[in-house]
Design a protein around this motif. Structure first.
Motif, short mmCIF file in Angstrom:
data_model
loop_
_atom_site.label_atom_id
_atom_site.label_comp_id
_atom_site.label_asym_id
_atom_site.label_seq_id
_atom_site.Cartn_x
_atom_site.Cartn_y
_atom_site.Cartn_z
N VAL C 200 0.83 -1.21 0.00
CA VAL C 200 0.00 0.00 0.00
C VAL C 200 0.87 1.26 0.00
CG1 VAL C 200 -1.84 -1.26 1.20
CG2 VAL C 200 -0.31 0.23 2.50
N ILE C 201 2.15 1.09 0.32
CA ILE C 201 3.08 2.23 0.19
C ILE C 201 3.89 2.09 -1.10
CG2 ILE C 201 4.92 3.54 1.32
CD1 ILE C 201 4.05 2.28 3.98
N GLU C 202 4.18 0.84 -1.46
CA GLU C 202 5.00 0.58 -2.64
C GLU C 202 4.30 0.96 -3.94
OE1 GLU C 202 7.76 -3.13 -3.80
OE2 GLU C 202 5.65 -3.60 -3.91
N LEU C 203 2.99 0.76 -3.98
CA LEU C 203 2.25 1.00 -5.22
C LEU C 203 1.45 2.29 -5.12
CD1 LEU C 203 0.97 -2.64 -5.85
CD2 LEU C 203 2.93 -1.50 -6.91
N SER C 204 1.13 2.86 -6.29
CA SER C 204 0.50 4.19 -6.32
C SER C 204 -0.99 4.14 -6.04
CB SER C 204 0.75 4.82 -7.68
OG SER C 204 0.12 4.03 -8.68
N GLY C 205 -1.64 2.99 -6.22
CA GLY C 205 -3.07 2.93 -5.98
C GLY C 205 -3.72 1.87 -6.83
N PRO C 206 -5.04 1.76 -6.74
CA PRO C 206 -5.71 0.65 -7.40
C PRO C 206 -5.76 0.76 -8.92
CG PRO C 206 -7.24 1.93 -6.02
CD PRO C 206 -5.92 2.57 -5.91
N GLY C 215 8.57 2.88 -2.95
CA GLY C 215 8.40 1.52 -3.45
C GLY C 215 9.64 1.04 -4.16
N ASN C 216 10.20 1.88 -5.02
CA ASN C 216 11.40 1.49 -5.76
C ASN C 216 12.66 1.51 -4.90
OD1 ASN C 216 10.80 0.82 -8.49
ND2 ASN C 216 10.30 2.97 -8.88
N LEU C 217 12.78 2.51 -4.02
CA LEU C 217 14.05 2.71 -3.30
C LEU C 217 14.11 1.92 -1.99
CD1 LEU C 217 14.85 6.50 -3.89
CD2 LEU C 217 15.61 4.52 -5.19
N PHE E 299 12.74 8.28 -12.45
CA PHE E 299 13.58 7.11 -12.68
C PHE E 299 13.96 7.05 -14.15
CE2 PHE E 299 11.77 6.09 -8.65
CZ PHE E 299 12.75 5.36 -8.02
N SER E 300 15.15 6.60 -14.43
CA SER E 300 15.64 6.51 -15.81
C SER E 300 15.04 5.28 -16.50
CB SER E 300 17.16 6.34 -15.78
OG SER E 300 17.48 5.04 -15.31
N ASN E 301 15.26 5.19 -17.80
CA ASN E 301 15.05 3.92 -18.50
C ASN E 301 16.04 2.89 -17.96
OD1 ASN E 301 13.07 4.97 -20.18
ND2 ASN E 301 14.62 5.74 -21.62
#
Lengths: 317, 317, 317, 317, 317, 317
Positions: C200-206, C215-217, E299-301
């Protein structure tokens, strides 16, 4: 038939008029709403695709994939790859060439020559258990053995490739057995002849070859092992005699590593040799395929069959 | 018999007098030239080694590995591992305990209980092809199925482990098939019961288990596939019907990955589930084995069966 | 709304007139200099792209990605993939369908049903530390838990997928805990409910789901671990009590291997089971997704989510 | 104290009489039934094991692992490794050396010197969020930071190794930031100082270091991330500000690869640099450790810390 | 010349009129049979492709790849990538810009500056054997060293990149040698300057760089080793003196792992450091390249040179 | 000399009196303080270790490793491995056997026979560049080529093994070149003869073989490449002619994969074949070594040289 100019021989912008094997045909619509046919044809020399613009539904409906067609076209180029602009395409008429086998690449030996050599080799299998199994299975699958390819694509992917690849390994096996006396030549020969025979069940046939359902779900290694066991049962041989265990092992292990699909690694020296000769012959054929499409003094495109290598063809001097 | 104090219960320096299974015995010579016997014995609780110093050749010659012996010894320690100093060792006499089965670890269920549960499960295999194959092979290998271990060492390496492991997976399969209706419960049950049955050929037997020659050179995965094919032939079933292809696939693929010895990866959802349940049950048994030798609040020794992990047993509170 | 014909139901060359969700729109220029719009739309059944030729800047400017649009189009085919030729596209007017949620695929359970089942499950977590943490975090993230997908693409990539996947694992966990009494059911349930909550924090929403910067870092595994630690602080629980260490471990280890992003391997049996059930449920969902797009008796396209396998859907008979 | 002859300096057969740290002691029994004590002692120069034959229970009971003992022994050799034959061993009396720290290897810098340098470095962290977090955590863990080793064994496995390793990286970071202006020096410095700080929870302490339960089940990477999050909460910093995300990322990613235990790969250039400098300093220390035990012109034993390499120490000329 | 507007600066639909380097040109035919030219041009800022429709054979024949051309074009977009619609293209006339070097990207330092710094560094190589070898080879390959790129694509793929990369490593080496006194600075400097010098044989030159035949079949690592050996022969140095063995080892091992093409792993500490600094500088350059094409906060490619990572450029605040 | 009974022929408890090669000797002290000598001796049949108890310093000092000794001993067993209890050991006197070569295992061919065959093969290298290089290097290294082993341990680890292994590959190469006409036999022969010649620099010599410093830091692959380059320089051949590039490539690539130490993969078909024949011959020799120590109908111990396989020796019937 054989004197027809081959697809490979046509130059850019040259007009083509010939018979060929239809490998694929789909009708589609351009953005402006006009139907066209996307076509792939082939002869012994190569496979090539292209469009027939301004096509009618009638033109399309008579086309049958896997049959011979007559075409008129111009040889063009798209993104540095050859393609055709089709002007006409229709099924071959009665009296015109219709034999599909004339349009598929074939190996360097004829089925009959291969068969003779195989017969001689079977004689050299001294061990009676192995000889009887080999004879039994060749009686059952002789025709497919000499006409199937050894693979869907990659090395020995031509009609008769299965027999030719097996024979090449058998020849290598004889040289090696002569140099290293500790090896059992009979086991190597039986292994060479049977190791890929499961492909006659794994693959759909000599032309437009695909994987069958048993091919995908069981695989040629286990498929031939099963046939050996059934043959042994039929021949009333003891399934757990050392001879039968060794023969099955040599064949099950011929991919050399578990990750290449062998359920066991080679634990007997003949199994190890058979695996190495299989790889040697397959590699030599793959090099040959790639070098044939490479100019002297040039590097080839990357080849999937050669672990993505771009190989070098020395200049001829 | 069962009330005998077990090897595991003896403390450091305690005197032992008991019957046990002789697992190994070798006569050797000390530096000062005196013969001694290096001995390994076992009961249900554990295996332990040690020396009988000042041994005579006569003492040694009457010992037979795999039989019950009477021993007197002292429980000592060497490099932090328990060992025995043997004072006496001799074969069990007539009238004394002689039944080897009383000295090997056994699983949580008796053969008879397992057999009843298996019979019920076979009824639940609705597909007639799969049911007939399972019945045929259980008629052939019933006894071994309920007495063999599931492995030489590692998970379920106890007498009856093969049957117990297979049943555990079948039970899991039923729960999963109930939760995920898209799964074919019959295929899962047939797969669960047959997947490791090749071990009755791969392994030498319930006690002092080793790998047989076919076990090493062919492996249990292909060995049971061959038996299925022979059964199908006997039952006059079509070898290439989808039902038979699916059953063979589910079993051939149950190790999940080529590098773990499956010649094909799971390409059918039941094959994938069977592989995952096999791993789940095997892992749970391995954890159980290791945790039984670990104190609460401590980490275990590294376990080969658990990818070299040192696992944690939570404290009991 | 639900009676609208779905995108999936239109045949080649059929005219379409419907509402859909606008997923992408770009204006471009043809070689002959005329502007056109490249468009992707979707409804619950599928996503599809295509061109609106002869487009004007005005047409383009009113389009807003993530909103409902009305379209007229013809279903065509390009390189064997379905595409649309758009004839008209405009935002939905007042009084027309505007609810985005009606155009995104949804899972098999409604949020409310899931919530009830979760509440029941939380009761079954006997350990008070784990129950308090779970309650605390569900109070905080309840809404997202029942509406977020479990992934950007792949398994359970539908609205509500996160809750559904977590529930499926919790159900499996109950079956397994019943069969293997050595397992702590409370720990498994707490783990099942929390393990993916970091999404729920990693993804932007439904909808139009992407990865957020945290989410990425940081990733969902550590993100939920941090929330557990903050919750424990808030609840004045001892951060280094065994209960809290175990809960964090079970969640940190749920990817099973370091190379799959878990900073520790499962060293506690419940951690190992949770990982295996996560994989089992994710695989079953991936199989389901792929088989739904495959005809009976056919092999699927290769699936990235299934390690590039081309899986088989048995024929229905 | 420091003028005492070190263990390393004694030759084969030489008599030893000295104080040392007792690292292990176990009482055992010989084959002939006599008790003896297996002992390991250490000083700053090395660790060495051996036996005290003809030992009494009384002698053994007064020994306490982790305390200073007085010993008399002869330096012998067993399987090419030095060992001791103990003649006497007893706890150090009052008035005799008792400070354990005098018998453990120490790094090249004193705690006080390190602390001064760290204070200077913290000033150079310009970004206020990072500086506040670093200050907060150093207030909490200062003592451990300057006394703990950086590992149980391997590189920097000496008291104070954690601080020394962190400082070395911070120094490298300054050089690199000067040469590559695109790098954020503050982020590198904060990362260098905090990246291994979780080891003060992961490891048991400066002497007889082992892994703690949270160390094994959570690991130092996540342990320090949790502390950062708690510190941020305490300092009322926004947990999802870019500054805090970056700092956590830099630390979570510092092992460089998922398979080395980082839950994310370095996605920010400072994270990548920090990982590389960590490896560079750890490698240099490992080379140093190994070369110190290798003669000029010789190859070392294989070193686990250097991927099993046998490295070369050039001859001095 | 430098005031010309760069390719990168043109907006969508903007008209372009400029000189550029011709990188590729092919004549092709449209479906309707009209010839067109597919063109790639470049300047210092970027490379861009496009079509010249309605082209004549005459127009095409005068174009020469690798020369400067004058073009008129419109900046368009195709599949979200910039492309050009060429209206005119012709070779640059006499009196117009013709110097290819003005149209290729260049590094941050001029050849002359680099040369001066290299000269200073060579002085710092105290060991006479290493200094003589470095001098000898720089006399031979000086020009190429300062003009070649360090790679065909990827990091430092600009004219002068080879020299710049080598210098950057030499600077890092000096910092590291100062901090770790156990390192031999001379060996590091000689290694830094020579390690990639084989690229002057491996690569075809500064512009339109490709791999040469020796580059592909031997590789730059062995190519420079051979040159060192020949230089040593010429300078009458003992080929098997430790100095020469060390220098060759440091260079042969600089890829760090066998699988990255080093025939030996680093077994000397300077070899290990050189490898790590090489990676550090190459990574920093790759990050720089990718971040330059990425917006702050984005974020980059995915970048092949960074192991397929999609990296993050922090927002500027 | 050759009629002496070999070490391998002595039974358990048998008295031995013979000459042997001294491979290792160390003086040590027992717990009770008495000196003893730990000894390893060897003859052509095997290597064996043991102790000489109650040894004096004088006895030890006259022993010289690498020389012939006279021994009296008893053949014992320790942990299932043969060992000796030495009763006497002294250097061989004048007039007694002193020729070390009589006590090291030798290959199946004599140096002279091999030399003749090599001379014939060199004649068959038609390409003058390759022939001249081969001649030049054989003039330089002839003696070592026929006396060195092909490895320190593993396959062909006997005096003369290097020559024998190279010849075996050359013979295989001739068979293969005959069967596959596309191959250049000259290149294969030159490659077969030179590929391992670097081992005369890599290894210390025929007896008590160890790796030299250049062997470890450069490796035999690059060592022979350097010699080829120096030879070419001496012979005034063009270093970058295709012939010389091909020869170097074939040799550099002969380990087949980067991870096995080749700096380039085989990109020319002869390079690929040479690699495969090298592996085939090495494997056959390894199988032979292992099978010689295995009873018919048994599995061998796991062999490091065969990827840890336990191989099977079929029963003789």
């Amino acid at each position: 038939m054989s004197e027809q100019k081959q697809l490979k021989d046509y130059q850019l912008d040259e007009n083509i008029q010939m018979f060929a094997l239809l490998k694929q045909a789909d009708i589609r619509v351009t953005n402006s709403g006009k139907p066209y046919i996307a076509i792939t044809i082939a002869d012994r020399s190569m496979e090539i695709s292209g469009m027939k613009w301004d096509a009618s539904d009638e033109e399309f409906k008579v086309l049958e994939v896997g049959k011979v067609v007559f075409i008129k076209a111009v040889r063009q180029s798209y993104r540095d790859k050859p393609q055709l602009k089709f002007l006409e395409i229709r099924p071959a008429h009665e009296g015109e060439p219709q034999n599909v086998a004339d349009f598929v690449p074939s190996g360097p030996m004829k089925a009959l020559e291969m068969e003779e050599e195989v017969n001689t080799l079977i004689f050299k299998i001294i061990n009676p258990t192995w000889q009887r199994i080999v004879r039994f299975l060749f009686n059952q699958y002789r025709d497919q053995f000499f006409t199937y390819p050894a693979a869907k694509s990659n090395h020995h992917a031509f009609a008769g490739g299965l027999g030719y690849h097996s024979l090449s390994i058998a020849r290598l096996a004889q040289s090696v057995a002569q140099q290293y006396e500790q090896l059992d030549e009979s086991l190597l020969l039986a292994g060479a002849l049977l190791h890929d025979l499961g492909k006659v069940i794994e693959l759909s046939g000599p032309i437009a070859t695909t994987y069958t359902i048993p091919g995908n779900l069981i695989g040629h290694i286990v498929l031939i092992d099963e046939q050996i066991v059934l043959a042994a049962q039929e021949l009333k041989l003891d399934l757990f005699s050392e001879d039968l265990i060794l023969l099955r092992h040599v064949i099950l292990a011929h991919h050399g590593q578990l990750e290449y699909g062998s359920p066991v690694r080679p634990l007997v020296q003949e199994a190890n040799v058979l695996h190495q000769l299989d790889e040697l012959d397959a590699n030599l054929q793959s090099f040959d395929n790639v070098l044939n499409e490479t100019e002297p003094g040039e590097f080839s495109n990357r080849s999937w069959a050669l672990d993505n290598r771009s190989i070098y063809r020395p200049s001829e001097n």
